[in-house]
Design a protein around this motif. Structure first.
Motif, short mmCIF file in Angstrom:
data_model
loop_
_atom_site.label_atom_id
_atom_site.label_comp_id
_atom_site.label_asym_id
_atom_site.label_seq_id
_atom_site.Cartn_x
_atom_site.Cartn_y
_atom_site.Cartn_z
N ASP A 166 95.50 113.71 24.93
CA ASP A 166 96.22 112.48 24.60
C ASP A 166 96.83 112.57 23.20
O ASP A 166 97.95 112.15 22.97
CB ASP A 166 95.26 111.29 24.70
N VAL A 167 96.07 113.12 22.25
CA VAL A 167 96.56 113.24 20.89
C VAL A 167 97.77 114.18 20.83
O VAL A 167 98.78 113.88 20.20
CB VAL A 167 95.44 113.74 19.94
N ALA A 168 97.67 115.29 21.52
CA ALA A 168 98.79 116.23 21.55
C ALA A 168 100.01 115.55 22.16
O ALA A 168 101.14 115.69 21.66
CB ALA A 168 98.41 117.47 22.36
N LYS A 169 99.78 114.81 23.19
CA LYS A 169 100.89 114.11 23.85
C LYS A 169 101.49 113.07 22.91
O LYS A 169 102.71 112.93 22.81
CB LYS A 169 100.35 113.42 25.12
N PHE A 170 100.62 112.40 22.19
CA PHE A 170 101.10 111.39 21.24
C PHE A 170 102.07 112.00 20.22
O PHE A 170 103.14 111.47 19.96
CB PHE A 170 99.91 110.76 20.52
N PHE A 171 101.68 113.13 19.64
CA PHE A 171 102.56 113.74 18.64
C PHE A 171 103.86 114.24 19.24
O PHE A 171 104.92 114.14 18.64
CB PHE A 171 101.84 114.89 17.92
N VAL A 181 100.30 120.74 20.13
CA VAL A 181 99.93 121.16 21.48
C VAL A 181 99.29 122.55 21.45
O VAL A 181 98.25 122.79 22.06
CB VAL A 181 101.18 121.18 22.40
N LEU A 182 99.93 123.46 20.70
CA LEU A 182 99.41 124.83 20.69
C LEU A 182 98.01 124.90 20.08
O LEU A 182 97.15 125.62 20.58
CB LEU A 182 100.38 125.75 19.95
N THR A 183 97.76 124.15 19.01
CA THR A 183 96.41 124.23 18.43
C THR A 183 95.37 123.58 19.32
O THR A 183 94.26 124.09 19.43
CB THR A 183 96.33 123.56 17.03
N GLY A 230 102.16 104.75 14.57
CA GLY A 230 101.83 105.94 13.79
C GLY A 230 100.46 106.48 14.19
O GLY A 230 99.71 105.85 14.94
N THR A 231 100.14 107.65 13.66
CA THR A 231 98.91 108.34 14.06
C THR A 231 97.65 107.55 13.78
O THR A 231 96.79 107.39 14.65
CB THR A 231 98.79 109.67 13.29
#
Ligand SMILES: Cc1cc2nc3c(=O)[nH]c(=O)nc-3n(C[C@H](O)[C@H](O)[C@H](O)COP(=O)(O)O)c2cc1C
Ligand code: SF4
Ligand code: SF4
Ligand code: SF4
Ligand code: FES
Ligand code: FES
Ligand code: FES
Lengths: 156, 597, 123
Positions: free
Chosen positions: B441-446, B511-513, A84-85
């Protein structure tokens, strides 16, 4: 655990009986059956199909849709690593990688000695303790890679 | 029933249990019995206090002393010093930023002080397994009021007046939704509680179900009465075993008291409630997919209309609300809609629970009035960034939400203000990131998450997210091309516009934000093959600073790839082609000569 | 278990449980007993037990009983403080279990300070 054909049948009958005349029983039946047998072997699925008069294709359709159901045998202990996040931003990927390395398995794989099955999962609901992992019913919080040896050692 | 001079509350929520609260509970009971103090001091197991990180949590009343990270070994001292002699055990006191000398009352701790608890009002305060304690806190008073003094229409009016909006993500006005279902013709109707809580990083629904399950049930009873339903379902994730256990107990107790079942309070109103365990599919949180799953089918969304209010579960009119939405209803009926509407902003009323996690000092559940700023939540309640690092971004709303920057810290949170800047309220997940988190990386994670959870029904969602993920993976590996950014924007917009359900319609948001607010980070990955945060391993380089290196050879000995060479007492060098970026050398170096870039 | 039918049924449960959960808020009146080393030696435990017994005999609600450590007046132990409503904190000294019913009847119930036992007053 070896189970004879008759034993399978009688267990399945027991599991489906409360649902015979009710709606919406398939998922609870599969949950119960998996709880009983550890996974969903073909003979169990066949028996459910016969008893409930639900086509095999439909049962497999449902069983493969939900992450919870397993069609292959699993390890004695299920290791779940939260992806999870909250856990991600506190380094859960490192935990997962380290486990794969130690256990020599891939995601959702089972060790050869059937000791562990490794599953990455979405949030376990204990985000405050990130990164989080569970083995069977036990939760471990604030896990660091170097703690893994000790944790795994507790489960034979 | 004797009189107890002091109550010791121990958190029995999932977080604290995993930190060992059950052992603390046992030790306390045993210790008190041994000292003969079990008749004067009551030990109560409660639900989550929302501060799981500091668990196991123990609160001693009447003083309201808040202890944290208590272990079974601390118990004898706690009994001897605090419970017997009345001396606070300073060592275990929660130390926010305050001085240890003044022991604050529970409610004076900064983490709780700014909060305004309505949905969470009983969490951590009552024993969730005791219906009597819930009643002592005015529980079921709203139900009695509604059944004896109010018409179903009046109940709906009250909810409309309150301005309550769906807490499950969409923010649709609850009273209005109820009126659709109420107006829908049919003798059989259903009310459903959505406890699928799929957003990875949010846990307010779990906490509510564990800490105050009766409030959710009472809310559903009120809704059922208002809409003319006589049967209900709670659809709960199988990953929440404790919540399911508590709910079962709750239903038993309410049934014994005649608050569930036939002819409730001797009226014509009857209501039967079932629990359904989810089977692990994120998309089942979507309302039409959830109903398909209750019916025992694959949980795939279907187009609306028809809306559930007309054709829902088994084709009957149905109303579905989120756990937190239901939990707010009893307070609204008891205190009146005006009371609730007095809090919050013009269009977003009342309070909202946020799950504050990530790189903040105090993680946990935070309930604040709408209109509170992100800064207040992150810096005042959350106590700022962990280890004194720099705030970089906050991700709001889970996989459907967006990443906001320091420029957005002073936005008063509401459904409108968040969607204006490209994020959403969502379930209320609030993940704080610092300078070490890479936004790509965070965008990719989601996207990995939503991609894996797409049910596959519509091609844009199924294939489009995969394409986007491929591009992001390439960028993180240092193989991105300048035209990739436009491709991401194009795909993202297309998926949003053409997907059937909310999953696809919102999946590109992270990703967009990030593309909008952190474009420079993408560009650094693509043009300079560099990850500014040092998070993308494939782009990280370990370099030995020849001026600092003392030639101790430690790094060379730990390197698994034999990538480090150098003579004793001479500066060492890393062969970048051989290095597998494990970081072992940097940890081993006694003089911190190895940089991660 | 009887089924709930009316508001009164609900109120009954509420009241009987409030007795129980009452300790979870600071009562309108607070009784604080000194439980330092010399307090205990001088018999503070017995005083506390007497307080508990008297409160439950009288069915008094909204009174919280707290303990505290040494406050530096050891020669006057056992010490018992009463804070009645928003009034100032009255400290009684050399309190024995026999004094307890009187202090509770006079001060806690009727709000009249038992002057002959008072040794201190703070705001
Ligand atoms: C992919 C997807 C996942 C969702 N997951 C949840 C969830 O976990 N919990 C929830 O309450 N609502 C979830 N929703 C929203 C529900 O569809 C629905 O709007 C909500 O339950 C309505 O309740 P409310 O009006 O009280 O918010 C999800 C929606 C989508 C599209
Ligand atoms: S948008 Fe995605 S998750 Fe939703 S119905 Fe389409 S394919 Fe399924
Ligand atoms: S990061 Fe690992 S592989 Fe690379 S040089 Fe250092 S120790 Fe060797
Ligand atoms: S460990 Fe550090 S000091 Fe020692 S040789 Fe390596 S870089 Fe130089
Ligand atoms: S994100 Fe890991 S437990 Fe929630
Ligand atoms: S589980 Fe104890 S504070 Fe959350
Ligand atoms: S121990 Fe009681 S006043 Fe000192």
């Amino acid at each position: 655990m070896t189970t004879t054909q008759e034993e399978v049948l009688s267990k399945v009958r027991e599991i489906v009986s409360p649902w015979k005349d009710k709606k919406g029983g398939l998922i609870p039946i599969l949950q119960q059956a998996q709880h009983e047998f550890g996974y969903l072997p073909p003979e169990v699925v066949q028996a459910i199909s016969d008893e409930m008069l639900i086509p095999l294709a439909e049962i497999y359709g449902v069983a493969t849709f939900y992450a919870q159901f397993h069609l292959k045998p699993r390890g004695r202990h299920v290791v779940r690593v939260c992806r999870g996040t909250a856990c991600h931003v506190r380094g859960s990927l490192k935990i997962l990688e380290k486990l794969k390395e130690t256990l020599h398995v891939t995601d959702n794989g089972t060790t050869e000695d059937l000791r562990f099955t490794l599953e990455p999962v979405a949030c376990l609901g204990a985000c405050g303790l990130a990164p989080v992992m569970t083995i069977d019913e036990q939760t471990f919080g604030r896990v660091r890679p170097e703690m893994l040896g000790d944790i795994l050692g507790k489960f034979e | 029933m004797g009189l107890y001079r002091s109550h010791v509350l121990i958190c029995g929520g999932t977080g604290c249990v995993s930190s060992g609260s059950l052992e603390v509970l046992e030790a306390l009971k045993k210790g008190l019995a041994e000292k003969g103090m079990d008749k004067e001091i009551l030990v109560v197991s409660t639900g989550c206090h929302g501060m799981c990180e500091m668990g196991p949590i123990v609160v001693v009343y009447p003083e309201g002393t808040f202890y944290c990270r208590v272990t079974a070994a601390d118990v004898p001292e706690l009994i001897e010093e605090h419970l017997y002699k009345g001396r606070v055990v300073e060592r275990l006191i929660y130390k926010g930023e305050g001085k240890a000398s003044d022991v604050p009352h529970y409610t004076e701790i900064p983490f709780y002080k700014k909060q305004h608890r309505i949905a969470l009002r009983n969490c951590g305060y009552i024993n969730p397994d005791s219906i009597d304690e819930y009643i002592a806190r005015d529980g079921y008073a709203a139900l009695v009021k509604a059944l004896t003094e109010m018409t179903p229409e009046a109940v709906i009016e009250e909810v409309k007046t309150s301005g309550l909006r769906g807490r499950g993500g969409g923010g649709f006005p609850t009273g209005l939704k109820w009126s659709f279902c109420a107006r829908s013709a049919g003798d059989k109707k259903y009310v459903i509680c959505n406890a699928d809580e799929g957003d990875p990083g949010a846990f307010m629904d779990r906490s509510l179900l564990e800490g105050d399950p009766h409030a959710v049930v009472e809310g559903m009873l009120l809704g059922a009465y208002a809409m003319g339903a006589n049967e209900g379902y709670i659809y709960c994730r199988a990953e929440y075993p404790l919540a399911i256990k508590r709910l079962k107990r709750t239903i038993e107790q309410a049934t014994e008291y005649g608050l569930l079942g036939e002819h409730i309070l001797g009226t014509d109103f009857s209501f039967e409630l079932h629990i359904k365990e989810g089977a692990g599919a994120f998309v089942c949180g979507e309302e039409t997919a959830l109903m398909a799953s209750i019916e025992g089918r694959r949980g795939m969304p279907r187009p609306r209309p028809p809306f559930p209010a007309n054709k829902g579960l088994w084709g009957k009119p149905s109303n579905i609300n989120n756990v937190e939405t239901w939990a707010n209803v009893p307070s609204i009926i008891r205190n009146g809609g005006e009371w609730y509407a007095a809090m919050g902003t013009e269009k977003s009323k009342g309070t909202k629970v946020f799950a504050l996690t990530g790189k903040v000092n105090h993680t946990g559940l935070v309930e604040v009035p709408m209109g509170t700023t992100i800064r207040e939540i992150v810096f005042e309640i959350g106590g700022g960034i962990l280890n004194g690092k720099k705030f970089k971004a906050v991700q709001i709303g889970g996989p459907s939400g967006g990443c906001l920057t320091k420029d957005h810290l002073d936005i008063p949170i509401s459904y409108e203000s968040l969607s204006q800047v490209g994020a959403i309220m969502g379930s209320g997940g609030l993940v704080v990131m610092d300078e070490d988190n890479c936004m790509v990386d965070v965008a990719k994670f989601f996207l990995e998450f939503t991609q894996a959870e797409s049910c596959g029904k519509c091609p844009p969602c199924r294939e489009g997210t995969k394409k986007m993920l491929d591009i992001l993976t390439r960028i993180c590996a240092g193989k991105g091309k300048p035209e990739d950014l436009e491709a991401l924007e194009y795909l993202g917009t297309m998926i949003k516009e053409t997907s059937l359900c909310g999953l696809g319609q919102t999946a590109p948001n992270p990703v967009l934000t990030t593309l909008r607010y952190f474009r420079d980070e993408y560009e650094a990955h693509i043009n300079e093959k560099r990850c500014p945060a040092g998070a993308c391993t494939e782009l990280t380089r370990f370099i030995i600073d020849a001026d600092k290196c003392i030639g101790c050879t430690k790094c060379a000995r730990v390197c698994p790839a034999d990538a480090i060479t150098g003579a004793v007492k001479q500066p060492h060098v890393i062969d970048q082609d051989k290095c597998v970026k494990c970081g072992a050398c940097a940890e081993a170096c006694p003089v911190k000569a190895i940089d991660r870039r | 278990m009887p089924k709930i039918k009316t508001l009164d049924d609900l109120k009954k449960i509420k009241e009987s449980t409030m007795d129980l959960t009452g300790a979870r808020s600071q009562g309108k009146t607070r009784i604080i007993i000194g439980m330092g080393t010399c307090g205990i030696a001088a018999g503070a435990r017995a005083v506390m037990e007497a307080v508990m017994a008297e409160l439950s005999r009288r069915g008094l609600k909204d009174v919280s009983v707290e303990t505290t450590g040494c406050i530096g007046m050891c020669q006057d132990e056992p010490l018992l403080d009463v804070i009645h409503g928003g009034e100032s904190r009255i400290t009684y000294g050399k309190v024995g279990p026999d004094d307890v019913p009187r202090i509770i009847a006079e001060h806690v119930v009727n709000g009249r300070v038992v002057e002959d036992k008072v040794i201190g007053r703070t705001d």
